[in-house]
Design an enzyme around this catalytic site. Structure first.
Site, mmCIF file in Angstrom:
data_model
loop_
_atom_site.group_PDB
_atom_site.id
_atom_site.type_symbol
_atom_site.label_atom_id
_atom_site.label_comp_id
_atom_site.label_asym_id
_atom_site.label_seq_id
_atom_site.Cartn_x
_atom_site.Cartn_y
_atom_site.Cartn_z
ATOM 1 C CD GLU A 43 -81.024 78.517 34.311
ATOM 2 O OE1 GLU A 43 -80.224 78.620 35.265
ATOM 3 O OE2 GLU A 43 -80.683 78.188 33.162
ATOM 4 N NE ARG A 267 -77.216 82.373 47.302
ATOM 5 C CZ ARG A 267 -77.123 82.036 46.004
ATOM 6 N NH1 ARG A 267 -76.171 82.555 45.264
ATOM 7 N NH2 ARG A 267 -77.963 81.190 45.469
ATOM 8 C CE LYS A 277 -81.806 76.290 41.144
ATOM 9 N NZ LYS A 277 -82.279 77.059 39.989
#
Length: 570
Positions: A43, A267, A277
Site C-alpha cells: 500500500e 514477517r 509503519k
RNA sequence: UGGGGCGUGGUGUAAUGGUAGCACAACAGACUCUGACUCUGUUUGUUAAGGUUCGAGUCCUUACGCCCCAGCCA
C-alpha cells in the site's frame, strides 16, 4: 527448472513455499502450461523497510528461480492514507534492490470491475447495503468468544440493494452512512466471515482516480480479485492474513473466477529497531530522526543512504530464510552481510578519526615521500595509489597506550610498531600538558624498514597501525552511527514508557577526521573502507562537491575490542 | 478463554518415519604490513510428558509457551 545458485553460499535448501509451488505445478490441472506468477503488493502509505525487502526478494526471487514473472501492484484502496510520493519511493526502492517488475499495476485499475462484481453479488442475493454505523456494526459483530447478530438490514430486497448501492456510488450519502456487505455467517468463529464490508463511503480524492469514486473497496474485496485478474499463481503474504484466506477463497469461488493460491510466511523482526509503519512515521514526525531516509532508519532508503548495497540486502534476505515461525533476526546478521559484500568491493583508505600527533624526530623536515598503497587486497584489478609520508603524522589515539596490557601490540613507550605502507617507528617520548593530557608522541623511524623494500621484510613487528600525514592530509566530517535503540526489543518498554524511551541518545556521534587526500575527492555515494576502522559511505544528501561527509556504515570486526571488554567484565 | 498459526544449538533455517545438517554468531589456532579478510578446528539443539514403531524432530494424545484476529486500515 530452479536455479539453486541464487540461494547464496552453502547448500541451497528449498523453503516451504518453493516446495508447495513445485507440488502445485506437478499436480494442478489449471497450472499446466503456465509459469509462476507472483506480485509484490504494497500500500503506498509509507516508505518501504527491510521487512518489505524480505517480501520483495521472496516474490521477485520466486519468479526468477522458476522463470516466471512478478508484478508490482499498489494496493491503493484507501485514498486517505496514500500518495504519489510513496508510490515513487516504492518504485525507486524495488528497482534499487535490483528487481524489475513484469507489470506496474494498481488495485485502482480494477475499480470498475470490482464494482461490477459487487453488483453481481447483490443480484445473486449475497450482498446487501447496511445502514449500521461503525459502533453498531461492532456491537453486532460479537466478540472472539460470542457469535455476532445479523444486521437488521440484511434482508433488504435485491432491487432495494441495487438502488441503494447505485446511490452510494452517485454520492447521495455522507461518509460512514452505509456500507455494502457480503452475506456470509455472523456466527462464524472467524471474524472475517461475519458479513464483511465490501465497500465503504469515502468522499476522498484518490491519487490516481481523482474524484471519480466516493465508494472504495476494502482490502479483502480487492486483493484476491486483483490477483485473479492478473493471473497470479501464488499470492504470498504475511501470517496476519492467514485468517483472511477463507474470505479470499470465498470471493474467488463465489464469483466463479480464476482462483490463485494464497500462502503466508512470517514477517521479520529485527533486534534494536522498530518495524511498524506507525512507529517509523512517529520517529520521523517527532524529529527523532531526520527523515524516512535517516541513515539510522531500517527503511530501504535509510539503509541505502547509510551505505548498504542492494547485494548486501539480498544476501541478508537469503541468509534469514523464509518460514512460518515468527522469528527475530539479530541485527548482526544484517551488519555481517554488508561487511561481506563491501569487503570485496570497497577501496581502502587511511583515515584517523581521533587523531594524536606523532613527530618523527629523525625524519627530514619538509620532506615528502609518496608511499605505494594497495587499493583493495581482495581485488587484484584494483591497483594502487600514492600516499604522502612526512615528518609529522597523525595516528589514532587508541593506538597508543602508556601502560598497556600484555597483549597490546600497538604503540607504547619504547615500543615499536609498523606504520602501514610506511616505516617501523619507535616511541621515545610522550609530551603532555599541565593536566597530563598527551599532546604528541616523539618517535624515531627506521629508514631500513620502508614498506616494500627488501630490508623491510626481515624486520618483523607485531603491530601495524594506520596514519595520515599532518601537513598533506584533508579533514572531513564523519558521522559515527550506532543503533537507534538501546534495547533488543524497543517495543518492550516498562509500564508508562514507550519505545521512544528506549532511543539511544548516542546513536550519532560526529567527528572531524584526518584523511589521506584521496578521501576528500570521493563522490557522493562512494563506499570505502577506512582501514582498521570500518566501512563508510559519502553521504548523498549532505556531501558537497569536494567536501564529502561520511557515514559509518558498519565498523570492522574488532577482536581487540572484544577481548578488552570481555576482560573488563570478568 | 472462540478461531487460526507456530515451538529444532546464542540467532535463523533444513532433515521420503532411518547418522539431527547448513548459515550467521561465539570460542581456539594458523596466516597476516588492516587485531580485517582467509583457512583449520571446537562448543552449544529437537518445549515437556506419555503412546505407536525395530526405529520418532517427523505420526497420535495431553500439557506448556509464543504469535495473529473483535477497522467502514492494509
Amino acid at each position: 527448472m530452479n536455479d539453486a545458485s541464487d540461494h547464496g553460499s552453502g547448500n541451497a535448501h528449498k523453503n516451504f513455499i518453493e516446495i508447495e509451488i513445485e507440488k502445485d505445478f506437478a499436480s494442478k490441472q489449471e497450472l499446466v502450461g503456465r509459469t509462476v506468477y507472483t506480485r509484490f503488493p504494497p500500500e503506498p502509505n509509507g516508505y518501504l523497510h527491510i521487512g518489505h525487502a524480505k517480501s520483495i526478494c521472496l516474490n521477485f526471487g520466486l519468479a526468477k528461480t522458476y522463470g516466471g514473472h512478478c508484478n508490482l501492484r499498489f494496493d491503493d484502496t484507501n485514498p486517505t492514507k496514500e500518495s504519489e510520493e510513496y508510490v515513487n519511493s516504492i518504485k525507486t526502492d524495488v528497482n534499487w534492490l535490483g528487481f524489475q517488475w513484469d507489470k506496474l499495476l494498481y488495485a485502482s485499475d480494477y475499480f470498475e470491475q470490482l464494482h461490477d462484481w459487487a453488483c453481481q453479488l447483490i443480484r445473486e442475493g449475497i450482498a446487501f447495503v447496511c445502514d449500521l454505523n461503525a459502533d453498531e456494526m461492532r456491537e453486532h459483530r460479537g466478540t472472539l468468544t460470542q457469535p455476532g447478530r445479523n444486521s437488521p438490514y440484511r434482508d433488504r430486497s435485491i432491487e432495494e440493494n441495487l438502488d441503494l448501492f447505485a446511490r452510494m456510488k452517485k454520492g447521495e450519502f455522507p461518509d460512514g452512512a452505509k456500507t455494502l456487505r457480503a452475506k456470509i455467517d455472523m456466527a462464524s468463529p472467524n471474524l472475517n466471515l461475519r458479513d464483511p464490508v465490501l465497500y465503504r463511503i469515502m468522499h476522498a480524492h484518490h491519487h490516481r482516480t481523482g474524484d471519480a469514486w466516493c465508494i472504495y473497496p476494502m482490502y479483502d474485496w480487492a486483493h484476491g480479485q486483483s490477483d485473479s485478474i492478473e493471473g497470479i499463481t501464488h499470492s504470498i503474504c504475511t501470517l496476519e492474513f492467514e485468517d483472511h484466506r477463507p474470505l479470499y477463497d470465498w470471493f474467488c469461488k463465489t464469483l466463479r473466477i480464476y482462483h490463485p493460491r494464497q500462502m503466508e510466511f512470517a514477517r521479520m523482526n529485527l533486534t534494536y529497531t522498530v518495524m511498524s509503519k506507525r512507529k517509523l512515521l512517529q520517529l520521523v514526525q517527532e524529529n527523532h530522526v531526520s527523515g524516512w531516509d535517516d541513515p539510522r532508519m531500517p527503511t530501504i532508503s535509510g539503509l541505502r543512504r547509510r551505505g548498504y548495497t542492494p547485494e548486501s540486502l539480498r544476501m541478508f534476505c537469503e541468509r534469514i530464510g523464509v518460514a512460518r515461525f515468527s522469528s527475530t533476526i539479530d541485527v548482526v546478521v544484517l551488519e555481517g552481510s554488508v561487511r561481506d559484500h563491501l569487503n570485496t568491493i570497497a577501496p581502502r583508505f587511511m583515515a584517523v578519526l581521533d587523531p594524536i600527533k606523532v613527530v618523527l624526530t629523525n625524519y627530514p623536515e619538509g620532506q615528502t615521500e609518496w608511499m605505494d598503497a594497495v587499493n583493495n587486497p581482495e581485488d587484484p584489478s584494483g591497483g594502487s595509489r600514492q600516499i604522502p609520508f612526512t615528518r609529522e603524522l597523525y595516528i589514532e589515539r587508541e593506538d597508543f597506550m602508556e601502560t598497556p596490557p600484555s597483549k597490546f601490540f600497538r604503540l607504547k613507550p619504547a615500543g615499536e610498531v609498523r606504520l602501514r605502507y610506511g616505516y617501523v617507528i619507535q616511541c621515545n617520548e610522550v609530551v603532555k600538558d599541565a593536566e597530563g593530557n598527551i599532546l604528541e608522541l616523539r618517535c624515531t623511524f627506521d629508514p631500513t624498514t620502508k614498506s616494500g623494500s627488501p630490508t623491510a621484510i626481515e624486520r618483523k613487528v607485531k603491530g601495524t597501525i594506520h596514519w595520515v600525514s599532518a601537513s598533506e592530509s584533508a579533514e572531513v566530517e564523519v558521522r559515527l552511527y550506532d543503533r537507534l535503540f538501546l534495547s533488543e526489543n524497543p517495543e518492550d518498554a516498562p509500564a508508562g514508557k514507550t519505545f521512544l524511551d528506549n532511543i539511544n541518545p548516542n546513536s550519532i556521534r560526529v567527528v572531524r577526521a584526518k584523511v589521506e587526500p584521496e578521501v576528500a575527492k570521493q563522490l557522493p555515494g562512494a563506499k570505502v573502507q577506512f582501514e582498521r576502522n570500518g566501512y563508510f559511505c559519502a553521504d548523498v544528501v549532505d556531501s558537497k562537491p569536494g567536501v564529502p561527509v561520511y557515514n559509518r556504515i558498519v565498523s570492522l570486526k574488532d577482536a581487540w575490542a572484544r577481548m578488552t571488554t570481555r576482560d573488563n567484565k570478568a
